[in-house]
Design a protein around this motif. Sequence first.
Motif, PDB file in Angstrom:
ATOM      1  N   LEU A 124     -37.945 -15.254  30.124  1.00 57.51           N
ATOM      2  CA  LEU A 124     -38.501 -14.795  31.393  1.00 57.51           C
ATOM      3  C   LEU A 124     -37.562 -13.724  31.922  1.00 57.51           C
ATOM      4  O   LEU A 124     -36.358 -13.957  32.052  1.00 57.51           O
ATOM      5  CB  LEU A 124     -38.596 -15.954  32.383  1.00 57.51           C
ATOM      6  N   ALA A 125     -38.095 -12.557  32.201  1.00 55.76           N
ATOM      7  CA  ALA A 125     -37.250 -11.455  32.661  1.00 55.76           C
ATOM      8  C   ALA A 125     -38.015 -10.568  33.617  1.00 55.76           C
ATOM      9  O   ALA A 125     -39.249 -10.582  33.665  1.00 55.76           O
ATOM     10  CB  ALA A 125     -36.736 -10.632  31.476  1.00 55.76           C
ATOM     11  N   ARG A 126     -37.257  -9.792  34.370  1.00 56.76           N
ATOM     12  CA  ARG A 126     -37.883  -8.798  35.225  1.00 56.76           C
ATOM     13  C   ARG A 126     -38.706  -7.836  34.372  1.00 56.76           C
ATOM     14  O   ARG A 126     -38.336  -7.504  33.243  1.00 56.76           O
ATOM     15  CB  ARG A 126     -36.820  -8.030  35.996  1.00 56.76           C
ATOM     16  N   THR A 127     -39.805  -7.366  34.922  1.00 51.86           N
ATOM     17  CA  THR A 127     -40.675  -6.461  34.192  1.00 51.86           C
ATOM     18  C   THR A 127     -39.938  -5.203  33.755  1.00 51.86           C
ATOM     19  O   THR A 127     -40.266  -4.620  32.711  1.00 51.86           O
ATOM     20  CB  THR A 127     -41.891  -6.090  35.061  1.00 51.86           C
ATOM     21  N   VAL A 128     -38.923  -4.803  34.489  1.00 52.34           N
ATOM     22  CA  VAL A 128     -38.168  -3.598  34.131  1.00 52.34           C
ATOM     23  C   VAL A 128     -37.399  -3.770  32.823  1.00 52.34           C
ATOM     24  O   VAL A 128     -36.855  -2.803  32.289  1.00 52.34           O
ATOM     25  CB  VAL A 128     -37.191  -3.179  35.251  1.00 52.34           C
ATOM     26  N   PHE A 129     -37.358  -4.995  32.283  1.00 53.79           N
ATOM     27  CA  PHE A 129     -36.732  -5.199  30.975  1.00 53.79           C
ATOM     28  C   PHE A 129     -37.464  -4.394  29.895  1.00 53.79           C
ATOM     29  O   PHE A 129     -36.903  -4.099  28.845  1.00 53.79           O
ATOM     30  CB  PHE A 129     -36.743  -6.695  30.623  1.00 53.79           C
TER      31      PHE A 129
END
Length: 218
Positions: A124-129
Amino acid sequence: MQNTTHAVMSQRFEPKDSADDFPTPPWATRALVEHILGAETVRGRSCLEPAAGRGYMATPLSEYFEVVESADAYPYGFCQIKDFLEHPYKAQSHDWVITNPPFRLAEQFVERARLVARVGFAILARTVFLESVGRYEGIFRLTPPTIFAQFSERVPMVKGRVDPKASTATGYGWFIWLKGNEGSTTELRWVPPCRRSLERADDYRGRPSAPLSATPAL
């Protein structure tokens, strides 16, 4: 009344030695299984949550997987202390690796999970990843995720705790790799609005509010 609860924002920067302690609301983990992976596909499987913190992700994972092993580099009082990037996990020792890694270490977690997982792994990560030339060259160009699942509603993450009243301006998504699909194209999916149906009253019960020590595991 304006909600003044401080939630993680996309411009947040954590120190290099930070535990990056932003627990995942349990409903967001249930959403991965219920709407993306499918509960029937993980039944009877094993899972490693290597950045478990206080267990807010490991606990809902245990509702679906037969075995969930939890660990963290910092002693939160919930699980065994193991640094995922340093501990000698055996190759393909767990069916799945699922976690919300420290953002600054997310690329390393992806590479490590690729070795440890037998069936698949998800972060799970920020979309900016999705952005940056470095990540494109390092992991996305040759081994893109099998599925990228964007949350259609926001997933509020607050430093040091979960808070049902928190808000956020940051978008999150699940990055999912299925072993044997390396080099394939990525399927774009959306996690439908589901917080209301997947959230439970005891998801926010009290747990240790900070690591018992600032010293990570070696």
